[in-house]
Design a protein around this motif. Structure first.
Motif, PDB file in Angstrom:
ATOM      1  N   LYS A   1       0.836  -1.256  -0.106  1.00 42.09           N
ATOM      2  CA  LYS A   1       0.031  -0.213  -0.003  1.00 42.09           C
ATOM      3  C   LYS A   1       0.969   1.425   0.015  1.00 42.09           C
ATOM      4  O   LYS A   1       2.036   1.018   0.528  1.00 42.09           O
ATOM      5  CB  LYS A   1      -0.967  -0.013   1.137  1.00 42.09           C
ATOM      6  CG  LYS A   1      -1.929  -1.069   1.340  1.00 42.09           C
ATOM      7  CD  LYS A   1      -2.747  -0.681   2.649  1.00 42.09           C
ATOM      8  CE  LYS A   1      -3.763  -1.760   2.631  1.00 42.09           C
ATOM      9  NZ  LYS A   1      -3.116  -2.915   3.652  1.00 42.09           N
ATOM     10  N   GLU A   2       0.415   2.305  -0.288  1.00 41.44           N
ATOM     11  CA  GLU A   2       1.008   3.744  -0.299  1.00 41.44           C
ATOM     12  C   GLU A   2       0.799   3.989   1.384  1.00 41.44           C
ATOM     13  O   GLU A   2       0.265   3.404   2.025  1.00 41.44           O
ATOM     14  CB  GLU A   2       0.015   4.618  -1.226  1.00 41.44           C
ATOM     15  CG  GLU A   2       0.174   4.395  -2.648  1.00 41.44           C
ATOM     16  CD  GLU A   2      -0.320   5.151  -3.331  1.00 41.44           C
ATOM     17  OE1 GLU A   2      -0.098   5.737  -4.502  1.00 41.44           O
ATOM     18  OE2 GLU A   2      -1.590   5.662  -2.833  1.00 41.44           O
ATOM     19  N   LYS A   3       1.645   5.061   1.425  1.00 40.81           N
ATOM     20  CA  LYS A   3       1.852   5.412   3.038  1.00 40.81           C
ATOM     21  C   LYS A   3       0.504   5.967   3.438  1.00 40.81           C
ATOM     22  O   LYS A   3       0.427   5.798   4.671  1.00 40.81           O
ATOM     23  CB  LYS A   3       2.848   6.844   3.029  1.00 40.81           C
ATOM     24  CG  LYS A   3       4.525   6.400   2.586  1.00 40.81           C
ATOM     25  CD  LYS A   3       5.061   7.393   2.801  1.00 40.81           C
ATOM     26  CE  LYS A   3       6.759   6.849   2.549  1.00 40.81           C
ATOM     27  NZ  LYS A   3       7.568   7.913   2.773  1.00 40.81           N
ATOM     28  N   ASP A   4      -0.386   6.361   2.657  1.00 44.50           N
ATOM     29  CA  ASP A   4      -1.836   6.827   3.233  1.00 44.50           C
ATOM     30  C   ASP A   4      -2.836   5.690   3.477  1.00 44.50           C
ATOM     31  O   ASP A   4      -3.705   5.869   3.480  1.00 44.50           O
ATOM     32  CB  ASP A   4      -2.107   8.035   2.275  1.00 44.50           C
ATOM     33  CG  ASP A   4      -2.470   7.466   0.901  1.00 44.50           C
ATOM     34  OD1 ASP A   4      -2.827   8.390   0.214  1.00 44.50           O
ATOM     35  OD2 ASP A   4      -2.108   6.196   0.593  1.00 44.50           O
ATOM     36  N   ASN A   5      -2.131   4.481   3.123  1.00 43.19           N
ATOM     37  CA  ASN A   5      -3.039   3.307   3.125  1.00 43.19           C
ATOM     38  C   ASN A   5      -4.034   2.971   2.268  1.00 43.19           C
ATOM     39  O   ASN A   5      -4.775   2.100   2.365  1.00 43.19           O
ATOM     40  CB  ASN A   5      -3.652   3.252   4.691  1.00 43.19           C
ATOM     41  CG  ASN A   5      -3.494   2.122   5.410  1.00 43.19           C
ATOM     42  OD1 ASN A   5      -2.443   1.303   5.474  1.00 43.19           O
ATOM     43  ND2 ASN A   5      -4.412   1.569   6.338  1.00 43.19           N
ATOM     44  N   LYS A   6      -3.715   3.342   0.998  1.00 46.62           N
ATOM     45  CA  LYS A   6      -4.653   3.168  -0.201  1.00 46.62           C
ATOM     46  C   LYS A   6      -4.143   1.866  -0.708  1.00 46.62           C
ATOM     47  O   LYS A   6      -2.996   1.546  -0.631  1.00 46.62           O
ATOM     48  CB  LYS A   6      -4.489   4.462  -1.116  1.00 46.62           C
ATOM     49  CG  LYS A   6      -5.161   5.484  -0.485  1.00 46.62           C
ATOM     50  CD  LYS A   6      -5.136   6.519  -1.855  1.00 46.62           C
ATOM     51  CE  LYS A   6      -5.911   8.058  -1.240  1.00 46.62           C
ATOM     52  NZ  LYS A   6      -6.285   9.012  -2.321  1.00 46.62           N
ATOM     53  N   ILE A   7      -5.084   1.242  -1.238  1.00 51.41           N
ATOM     54  CA  ILE A   7      -4.919  -0.121  -2.105  1.00 51.41           C
ATOM     55  C   ILE A   7      -3.725   0.282  -3.148  1.00 51.41           C
ATOM     56  O   ILE A   7      -3.979   1.038  -3.994  1.00 51.41           O
ATOM     57  CB  ILE A   7      -6.096  -0.608  -2.595  1.00 51.41           C
ATOM     58  CG1 ILE A   7      -7.268  -0.660  -1.546  1.00 51.41           C
ATOM     59  CG2 ILE A   7      -5.919  -1.920  -3.429  1.00 51.41           C
ATOM     60  CD1 ILE A   7      -8.611  -1.179  -2.212  1.00 51.41           C
TER      61      ILE A   7
END
Length: 251
Positions: A12-18
């Motif tokens: 995931k990306e740092k912002d917790n997106k898929i």
């Protein structure tokens, strides 16, 4: 439906997106009677969440790297239909993606040093892995243009104008460099088609209107050049290049 725990296993990306590798599974029955059994088939794709409600999915090509073709679906549909595949990603897909990236990086280093034949070799290796890779196609096209090989450059041009992804904002630098080199090589017909294709996707981009005006001027089609210059200034009255070009044309 994918559980929160399962989602934590994928990249995931740092912002917790898929972001990571997923599969769409289909189940079919094979055989009859007591010999009947379930057959599960998987279609793999690389998924990236692009906002709170939508996910971009790109299927893997035959070389098992994400292709350039993409589809946008809702996040709800994605979570209901797709399953994370972290092991296959880490063991197979990620190494191939890394190798592709390294190959393109080598090609770009060669091109910047003026080593056009070495650059051509590496770009072609990259295109064997992903024939629609935008950076590799632009890079190979620029290599041919810088070498003055118009015939081969024209073949790459024909491929690029068919790819919507070639005109996305993230490829703006390569897009601009390729267009400039088309004009330098006096490939004005190709430059007009190239910028015209871009205008289909971004009709209100003043820089595209300015660039196609320059290409038309190269063909001595002054009226068409003026039409696009006027449009460029209509969209941006402060576009200095367009103002100077209009003055040069005596308007």
């Amino acid at each position: 439906m994918v559980s929160n725990h399962s989602l934590k296993t994928t990249e995931k990306e740092k912002d917790n997106k898929i972001k990571g590798l997923f599969s769409l599974q289909t189940v079919s029955k094979v055989g009859i009677g007591t010999t009947q059994k379930k057959d599960i088939q998987k279609k793999y794709c690389f998924a990236t969440e692009i906002d709170d409600d939508m996910v971009e999915i790109r299927p893997l090509n035959v070389e098992l790297v994400p292709s350039s073709s993409k589809k946008i679906i809702s996040k709800d549909e994605f979570l209901n239909k797709f399953f994370p595949e972290p092991e296959f990603y880490m063991q197979t897909v990620y190494p191939k993606m890394c190798e592709l990236k390294k190959t393109i990086a080598r090609a770009e280093r060669h091109r910047k040093r003026g080593e056009t034949y070495s650059a051509e070799y590496e770009y072609k290796n990259a295109l064997k892995i992903d024939e629609e890779n935008i950076r590799a196609n632009f890079g190979l096209g620029l290599t041919y243009l810088e070498r003055g090989d118009k015939e081969k450059a024209n073949n790459i041009f024909k491929r690029l104008v068919k790819l919507d992804a070639a005109f996305e904002l993230k490829h703006k630098h390569l897009f601009n460099e390729f267009g400039i080199n088309l004009r330098k090589q006096k490939m004005f017909e190709q430059a007009v088609e190239y910028y015209g294709r871009a205008l289909e996707l971004s009709p209100n981009d003043e820089n595209l209107h300015y660039n196609i005006a320059r290409a038309y001027f190269g063909q001595n089609k002054i009226e068409l050049a003026l039409t696009h210059l006027k449009k460029a200034l209509e969209l941006n009255q402060e576009l200095k290049e367009a103002k100077k070009f209009m003055e040069f044309l005596g308007c």
